[in-house]
Design a protein around this motif. Structure first.
Motif, PDB file in Angstrom:
ATOM      1  N   ALA A  36       1.192  -1.028  -0.521  1.00 27.01           N
ATOM      2  CA  ALA A  36       0.325  -0.117  -0.035  1.00 27.01           C
ATOM      3  C   ALA A  36       1.086   1.652   0.234  1.00 27.01           C
ATOM      4  O   ALA A  36       0.379   2.669  -0.428  1.00 27.01           O
ATOM      5  CB  ALA A  36      -0.992   0.048   1.395  1.00 27.01           C
ATOM      6  N   ARG A  67      -7.812  -2.022   4.616  1.00 24.84           N
ATOM      7  CA  ARG A  67      -7.581  -3.200   3.792  1.00 24.84           C
ATOM      8  C   ARG A  67      -8.615  -3.404   3.501  1.00 24.84           C
ATOM      9  O   ARG A  67      -8.789  -4.571   4.513  1.00 24.84           O
ATOM     10  CB  ARG A  67      -6.513  -3.658   5.013  1.00 24.84           C
ATOM     11  N   PHE A  68      -9.741  -3.323   2.584  1.00 27.27           N
ATOM     12  CA  PHE A  68     -10.680  -4.292   2.364  1.00 27.27           C
ATOM     13  C   PHE A  68     -11.489  -3.519   0.802  1.00 27.27           C
ATOM     14  O   PHE A  68     -11.228  -2.326   0.594  1.00 27.27           O
ATOM     15  CB  PHE A  68     -12.315  -4.149   3.391  1.00 27.27           C
ATOM     16  N   ALA A  69     -12.214  -4.569   0.153  1.00 28.34           N
ATOM     17  CA  ALA A  69     -12.310  -4.002  -1.365  1.00 28.34           C
ATOM     18  C   ALA A  69     -13.266  -5.181  -1.429  1.00 28.34           C
ATOM     19  O   ALA A  69     -13.384  -6.132  -0.506  1.00 28.34           O
ATOM     20  CB  ALA A  69     -11.103  -4.211  -2.004  1.00 28.34           C
ATOM     21  N   LYS A  71     -17.174  -4.397  -4.416  1.00 22.72           N
ATOM     22  CA  LYS A  71     -17.131  -4.029  -5.091  1.00 22.72           C
ATOM     23  C   LYS A  71     -18.988  -2.753  -4.555  1.00 22.72           C
ATOM     24  O   LYS A  71     -19.620  -2.823  -4.007  1.00 22.72           O
ATOM     25  CB  LYS A  71     -18.823  -4.880  -6.610  1.00 22.72           C
ATOM     26  N   ALA A  77     -15.552  -1.463  -8.823  1.00 21.71           N
ATOM     27  CA  ALA A  77     -14.560  -1.708  -8.022  1.00 21.71           C
ATOM     28  C   ALA A  77     -13.896  -0.496  -6.837  1.00 21.71           C
ATOM     29  O   ALA A  77     -14.786   0.765  -7.166  1.00 21.71           O
ATOM     30  CB  ALA A  77     -13.181  -2.289  -8.437  1.00 21.71           C
ATOM     31  N   PHE A  78     -14.432  -1.199  -5.395  1.00 20.17           N
ATOM     32  CA  PHE A  78     -14.030  -0.550  -4.492  1.00 20.17           C
ATOM     33  C   PHE A  78     -12.634  -0.801  -3.590  1.00 20.17           C
ATOM     34  O   PHE A  78     -13.212  -1.793  -3.279  1.00 20.17           O
ATOM     35  CB  PHE A  78     -15.318   0.029  -3.783  1.00 20.17           C
ATOM     36  N   ASP A  79     -12.263   0.027  -3.372  1.00 21.32           N
ATOM     37  CA  ASP A  79     -10.989  -0.393  -2.495  1.00 21.32           C
ATOM     38  C   ASP A  79     -10.371   0.737  -1.703  1.00 21.32           C
ATOM     39  O   ASP A  79     -10.554   2.000  -2.041  1.00 21.32           O
ATOM     40  CB  ASP A  79      -9.577  -0.220  -3.071  1.00 21.32           C
ATOM     41  N   ALA A  80     -10.972   0.425  -0.484  1.00 21.50           N
ATOM     42  CA  ALA A  80     -10.999   1.695   0.889  1.00 21.50           C
ATOM     43  C   ALA A  80      -9.360   1.942   0.935  1.00 21.50           C
ATOM     44  O   ALA A  80      -9.447   3.232   0.946  1.00 21.50           O
ATOM     45  CB  ALA A  80     -11.332   1.167   2.181  1.00 21.50           C
ATOM     46  N   ALA A  81      -8.446   1.457   0.753  1.00 18.63           N
ATOM     47  CA  ALA A  81      -7.535   1.680   0.869  1.00 18.63           C
ATOM     48  C   ALA A  81      -7.595   3.095   0.326  1.00 18.63           C
ATOM     49  O   ALA A  81      -6.298   4.421   0.563  1.00 18.63           O
ATOM     50  CB  ALA A  81      -5.610   1.238   0.450  1.00 18.63           C
ATOM     51  N   THR A  82      -7.864   3.343  -1.393  1.00 14.77           N
ATOM     52  CA  THR A  82      -7.801   5.044  -1.459  1.00 14.77           C
ATOM     53  C   THR A  82      -8.358   6.079  -0.590  1.00 14.77           C
ATOM     54  O   THR A  82      -7.571   7.194  -0.483  1.00 14.77           O
ATOM     55  CB  THR A  82      -8.427   4.862  -2.802  1.00 14.77           C
ATOM     56  N   VAL A 147     -21.467  -0.037  -0.982  1.00 11.83           N
ATOM     57  CA  VAL A 147     -20.046  -1.490  -0.825  1.00 11.83           C
ATOM     58  C   VAL A 147     -21.610  -2.078  -0.161  1.00 11.83           C
ATOM     59  O   VAL A 147     -21.990  -1.623  -0.046  1.00 11.83           O
ATOM     60  CB  VAL A 147     -19.326  -1.425  -0.312  1.00 11.83           C
TER      61      VAL A 147
END
Length: 195
Positions: A36, A67-69, A71, A77-82, A147
């Motif tokens: 990350a 740290r989870f992803a 839809k 797509a969804f990535d919480a890290a962003t 999400v």
């Protein structure tokens, strides 16, 4: 002798190229540098990610809480890290929940003004997909990420046991609040986090 050296050199270069093509990026990364925090790399022929004279942007560490992803309800797509480095509000809701419906109007009203500073992310669960998408449409929540969590993985991860629950995460990734909030208290807390 030169011909033999050239053959050995060619074989070594070919082996290196083949190893690089088949290597997994995670396997080649130093164990001291988490995935990350790896800075972005420009593709060959594209403009650099920063000006040559400016210092490189410092990487943002991604806390465990983000740290989870998954839809979103619309299939993206969804990535919480962003979201790392900013305070975040997770809203756990269900489509049949009357409290969620009453809070939805406040969220739809305040979310656009805080989208860049304090993102609000819906975590939709405890219902069927069509009911969840109808809820988002009815309350005009479409622009904010929703999400899909019908399996309840994120609900279990954050130990959410009832809807409507807000989980507020500070910019360092610590959960600073978890529970129910009325519209006024939610607005007050989000405004304070943005300041």
């Amino acid at each position: 002798m030169t011909r033999r050296f050239t053959g050995v050199l060619t074989a070594a270069l070919l082996a290196a190229v083949l190893a690089g093509c088949g290597a997994d990026a995670e396997a080649t990364r130093s164990p001291d540098v988490p995935a990350a925090t790896t800075p972005p790399v420009s593709a060959p022929g594209s403009p650099p990610t920063s000006a040559p004279d400016s210092p490189p942007a410092s990487p943002v560490s991604v806390p465990e809480t983000l740290r989870f992803a998954g839809k979103t309800l619309d299939g993206a797509a969804f990535d919480a890290a962003t979201l790392a480095g900013r305070p975040v509000v997770l809203w756990f809701w269900a489509p049949w929940c009357a409290s969620c419906a009453s809070q939805a109007w406040t969220i739809a009203e305040i979310e656009p003004g805080f989208r860049e500073t304090v993102p609000i992310v819906g975590i939709a669960g405890l219902g069927e997909r069509k009911a969840m998408t109808d809820f988002v449409t009815e309350f005009e929540l479409g622009p904010m990420p929703q999400v899909e969590d019908r399996a309840g993985e994120l609900w279990r991860r954050f130990e959410v046991v009832e809807q409507s629950t807000f989980v507020i995460i500070d910019r360092d990734g610590r959960v600073i609040y978890q529970g129910w909030l009325d519209g006024e208290d939610l607005t007050r807390r989000v405004t304070a986090l943005a300041g």
